[in-house]
Enzyme design. Structure first.
Site, PDB file in Angstrom:
ATOM      1  N   LYS A  77      65.121  57.578  44.794  1.00 41.58           N
ATOM      2  CA  LYS A  77      63.963  58.345  44.352  1.00 41.58           C
ATOM      3  C   LYS A  77      63.863  59.760  44.589  1.00 41.58           C
ATOM      4  CE  LYS A  77      59.293  57.575  43.856  1.00 41.58           C
ATOM      5  NZ  LYS A  77      59.581  58.453  42.611  1.00 41.58           N
ATOM      6  N   LYS A  80      67.681  62.649  42.791  1.00 36.71           N
ATOM      7  CA  LYS A  80      67.084  63.988  42.354  1.00 36.71           C
ATOM      8  C   LYS A  80      67.503  64.248  40.629  1.00 36.71           C
ATOM      9  CE  LYS A  80      63.989  67.098  43.359  1.00 36.71           C
ATOM     10  NZ  LYS A  80      62.674  67.011  44.160  1.00 36.71           N
ATOM     11  N   ASP A 128      58.697  67.436  39.497  1.00 34.26           N
ATOM     12  CA  ASP A 128      59.170  68.424  40.654  1.00 34.26           C
ATOM     13  C   ASP A 128      58.699  69.837  39.797  1.00 34.26           C
ATOM     14  OD1 ASP A 128      60.653  68.628  43.144  1.00 34.26           O
ATOM     15  OD2 ASP A 128      61.859  70.092  41.973  1.00 34.26           O
TER      16      ASP A 128
END
Ligand code: NAD
Length: 417
Positions: free
Chosen positions: A71, A107, A147
């Protein structure tokens, strides 16, 4: 003494090494954790508005999935590199393990400058990225989220593209979605809210009354402005705030509702009449009880750590304190809520979003906030116990909790023998 400039990937590896050694774990634990299990580098071709083809480089890194599917967010930024994405994936592994979430760390990112792209171009780029990585992501494999420079709209395009490829709605693919397609109540404020929960808990443990505390916040974006508003609502006196253009200081306190209204109408903090202007540098060294760095990395360094007057530094940003500064603050007795806990409210509510998507049953904001507080409190207590047992910083203690949990999972899964 100038700070040693370290590659974040090497810094993340060193943190795992220290944790494995401190816990006396088998060397195989470090051998597995020192690098990602899988790193994907993909070409992302897309059509510009003028009809030409442009190709960017994209990444998806899956660091460790011993505890569950990986995740972690997707970053669109010109500075995105393989090493940066690997380090961020490793920090996600630590965050998820520390919070007790059934996830490993991942990521992703695309090395691109969104300021040079139109909305339609960003949509095409986002859809192409999902096509490039669609075989390696999924609700039970690897779950992206927003992000830097990505947002709920981009998540919506991505979940739509994946759903088209799969031929079925797959809202659990991605978190941080708009509410109308399975986003979670409370997700937008979750990181700032979690930061305040964790810091208030530490303050209480130190005998500091949060409601009587004086607070400064660096960064007034998604994390900083929410943390400031919630801290104020709990009675703390907000004496200073800042954004990239500078800060505001009023030792008698700044009314957050009034300031937020000023920012909404003026689109800036600068010029707010009820406080004096100060620099970002000055803000960090103010006589306050609590300092929230919630903007950028490397803000508290060997150059200014000696001058920090706060009793608690609650890290909202990723990596705002350098390792050298960490050591100085520890010696001075300044407690740091490390980023892996301080900003973990976001991934925790992302987990709640995924659970809601998988069960198709949606919770109220009150339920979300209550559960968030429970998860943050549990992680803080476990980290604090390690801090006392080993006499290390809270950051190192966070790695100890996470590494022990990861080692247990890898051991029972038979990865270590
Ligand atoms: P944001 O873009 O919403 O806000 C960033 C804020 O920092 C803005 O107010 C900006 O003006 C300010 N800023 C930029 N440069 C600055 C400088 N040189 N000095 C002082 N302030 C400066 O970003 P965000 O989502 O609030 O993220 C802030 C930090 O928190 C980042 O490190 C991010 O990685 C981390 N983080 C965010 C989340 C989340 O859920 N948003 C989750 C985990 C970690």
């Amino acid at each position: 003494m100038a700070d040693t400039s370290l590659n974040p990937y090497i810094r993340a590896q060193q943190s795992f090494k220290e944790a494995v050694d401190t816990l006396g774990l088998e060397p195989a634990v470090f051998d597995i954790l020192k690098q990602p299990l899988r790193t994907f580098e993909v070409a992302v071709p897309f059509i510009r508005d003028d009809g030409t083809l442009q190709v960017f480089t994209g990444y998806r890194v899956q660091h460790n999935d011993a505890l569950g599917p990986t995740k972690g967010g997707l970053r669109f930024h010109p500075d995105v590199t393989a090493d940066e994405v690997k380090a961020l994936a490793m920090w996600m592994t630590v965050k998820c393990a520390l919070l007790g979430l059934p996830y490993g760390g991942g990521k992703g990112g695309i090395a691109c400058d969104v300021d040079q792209l139109s909305d339609r171009e960003i949509e095409r780029l986002s859809r192409e990225y999902i096509r490039a990585v669609s075989l390696v992501i999924g609700p039970d494999k690897d779950i992206p989220a927003p992000d830097v420079s990505t947002n709920p709209q981009i998540m919506a395009w991505m979940v739509d593209e994946y759903s088209r490829i799969r031929g079925e709605n797959t809202f659990g693919l991605i978190t941080g979605k708009p509410l109308v397609i399975g986003g979670s109540a409370g997700r937008v404020a979750a990181t700032g809210r979690g930061l305040v929960f964790a810091t208030r808990q530490l303050a209480t443990a130190l005998g500091l009354d949060f409601a009587q505390s004086r607070v400064a916040v660096q960064g007034f974006g998604n994390v900083g402005s929410v943390a400031a508003e919630i801290a104020a609502s709990l009675g703390a006196k907000m004496v200073a705030v800042s954004d990239k253009d500078g800060g505001l200081y009023n030792p008698d306190g700044i009314d957050m509702a009034d300031l937020l209204e000023y920012k909404r109408t003026h689109r800036a903090l600068a010029g707010y009449p009820q406080a004096d202007p100060i620099s970002n540098h000055e803000l960090l060294e103010l006589p306050v009880d609590i300092l929230f760095p919630a903007a950028l990395e490397n803000q508290i360094t060997a150059d200014n750590a000696h001058n920090i007057q706060a009793r608690i530094v609650g890290e909202g940003a990723n990596g705002p304190t350098t390792p050298e500064a960490d050591a100085i603050l520890f010696e001075k007795g300044v407690m740091v809520v490390p980023d892996v806990l301080g900003n973990a409210g976001g991934v925790t509510v992302s987990y709640f979003e995924w659970v809601q998507n998988q069960t198709r049953f949606y919770w109220s904001e009150q339920e979300i906030n209550g559960r968030l507080e429970e998860y943050m409190a549990r992680a803080m207590a476990e980290m604090h116990k390690m801090h006392e047992r080993y006499g290390v910083t809270l950051r190192k203690a966070a790695y100890l909790v996470a590494t022990e949990r990861l080692a247990q999972a890898m051991r029972v899964r038979g990865w270590l023998t």
